[in-house]
Design an enzyme around this catalytic site. Structure first.
Site, PDB file in Angstrom:
ATOM      1  N   ALA A  42       0.856  -1.183   0.000  1.00  0.00           N
ATOM      2  CA  ALA A  42       0.000   0.000   0.000  1.00  0.00           C
ATOM      3  C   ALA A  42       0.892   1.233   0.000  1.00  0.00           C
ATOM      4  O   ALA A  42       1.978   1.210   0.565  1.00  0.00           O
ATOM      5  CB  ALA A  42      -0.909  -0.010   1.219  1.00  0.00           C
ATOM      6  N   THR A  43       0.414   2.283  -0.644  1.00  0.00           N
ATOM      7  CA  THR A  43       1.295   3.440  -0.808  1.00  0.00           C
ATOM      8  C   THR A  43       0.798   4.664  -0.052  1.00  0.00           C
ATOM      9  O   THR A  43       0.750   4.651   1.157  1.00  0.00           O
ATOM     10  CB  THR A  43       1.510   3.737  -2.298  1.00  0.00           C
ATOM     11  OG1 THR A  43       0.238   3.758  -2.971  1.00  0.00           O
ATOM     12  CG2 THR A  43       2.343   2.652  -2.947  1.00  0.00           C
ATOM     13  N   THR A  44       0.368   5.728  -0.730  1.00  0.00           N
ATOM     14  CA  THR A  44       0.276   7.038  -0.096  1.00  0.00           C
ATOM     15  C   THR A  44      -0.974   7.228   0.768  1.00  0.00           C
ATOM     16  O   THR A  44      -2.092   6.997   0.315  1.00  0.00           O
ATOM     17  CB  THR A  44       0.312   8.133  -1.169  1.00  0.00           C
ATOM     18  OG1 THR A  44       1.444   7.895  -2.020  1.00  0.00           O
ATOM     19  CG2 THR A  44       0.448   9.501  -0.547  1.00  0.00           C
ATOM     20  N   LYS A  75      -7.162   1.746   2.299  1.00  0.00           N
ATOM     21  CA  LYS A  75      -6.049   1.973   3.217  1.00  0.00           C
ATOM     22  C   LYS A  75      -6.443   2.780   4.443  1.00  0.00           C
ATOM     23  O   LYS A  75      -5.605   3.029   5.306  1.00  0.00           O
ATOM     24  CB  LYS A  75      -4.916   2.686   2.479  1.00  0.00           C
ATOM     25  CG  LYS A  75      -4.472   1.973   1.208  1.00  0.00           C
ATOM     26  CD  LYS A  75      -3.476   2.790   0.417  1.00  0.00           C
ATOM     27  CE  LYS A  75      -3.200   2.135  -0.927  1.00  0.00           C
ATOM     28  NZ  LYS A  75      -2.273   2.944  -1.755  1.00  0.00           N
ATOM     29  N   ALA A 217       3.568   4.648  -7.932  1.00  0.00           N
ATOM     30  CA  ALA A 217       2.926   3.710  -7.017  1.00  0.00           C
ATOM     31  C   ALA A 217       1.642   4.264  -6.408  1.00  0.00           C
ATOM     32  O   ALA A 217       0.923   3.546  -5.719  1.00  0.00           O
ATOM     33  CB  ALA A 217       3.889   3.315  -5.904  1.00  0.00           C
TER      34      ALA A 217
END
Length: 266
Positions: A42-44, A75, A217
């Protein structure tokens, strides 16, 4: 019992773990082929304080190496009624950590008859991040953001963590994930301490949009598939997720404003 003998250069010295491995008492961990380590990440994610409490947001993309492994991962999660968690890092362990965190907070409230304090929740999550350190050293790092509405202070509060479980409270905003540098820059330029939740939702939307332009990403708004970031507001009324239709409208307004300014989004 006799002590093992080692050849020159093979003595593990004072390293007890290496002594166990060298004597065969602990089998060596086999090397994992690089192809098998392409786990989803998972990114931002961002969290911003506002007059009503805290705004949390996260994009929907998960990547595995250079591949987009998921387009609709979530997220941002409620931890309990007055707090939320946003995850960055290895997606599987992060989601498992969130579920366990939710269960622990619910169990504490049932046993004690009252909710854990916001500081207590932040400390508990820090311990869970610290316990994940052995996995983090193998590439399965989980570095969440935690935010909530402190009913005793009647204000929103937010916390960042490092991979060792260190807990750091932030006054204005916190960012995490691969696009944190870009998102943090956008928020820093647009943040106002007297802004309300509506303004900070727009700022979070703008930050994720700008980050998606710079960080592969991070997923931007997908108008074709109808995929938009998860946004939530945590205030006196508790954790409330912003409707996807509302987030979509804000993205369309942002795109329209950029077009009117001569294609600044290019």
């Amino acid at each position: 019992m006799t002590l093992p003998l080692f050849e020159a250069g093979g003595d593990p010295g004072p390293n007890f773990a290496e002594l166990l491995r060298s004597t065969g008492l602990v089998p060596p961990v086999p090397a994992i082929p690089a192809a098998d380590t392409a786990i989803a990440h998972a990114t931002t994610v961002v969290a911003i304080r506002c007059q009503q409490g805290v705004v949390m947001a996260g994009d929907r993309r998960a990547t595995a190496g250079h591949l987009i492994s998921h387009r609709t991962i979530e997220k941002v999660f409620p931890a309990d009624h007055y707090s939320g968690v946003a995850i960055a890092g290895a997606a599987g362990p992060a989601m498992e950590m969130v579920r366990l965190f939710q269960l622990q907070l619910e169990h504490y409230e049932k046993v004690e008859g009252k909710a854990l304090s916001l500081d207590g929740k932040a400390n508990q999550l820090g311990m869970m991040v610290r316990n994940n350190l052995p996995a983090a050293m193998q590439g399965f790092a989980v570095v969440p953001l935690f935010a909530g509405y402190d009913t005793s202070r009647e204000a929103g509060r937010l916390f960042q963590y490092d991979v060792t479980g260190g807990r750091y409270e932030e006054r204005e905003y916190a960012v995490g994930g691969s696009g944190s540098l870009h998102a943090g820059t956008v928020i820093k330029l647009g943040y106002r301490s007297d802004a309300d939740a509506d303004e900070m939702i727009d700022l979070a939307v703008s930050a994720l949009f700008r980050t998606a332009e710079e960080d592969s990403a991070t997923g931007g708004p997908d108008l074709v598939r109808g995929i938009y970031p998860v946004v939530a507001v945590i205030g006196a009324d508790g954790f409330q997720r912003v409707a996807d239709a509302d987030v979509e409208a804000r993205f369309r307004d942002l795109l329209a404003s950029l077009e009117n300014r001569g294609g600044e989004s290019q």
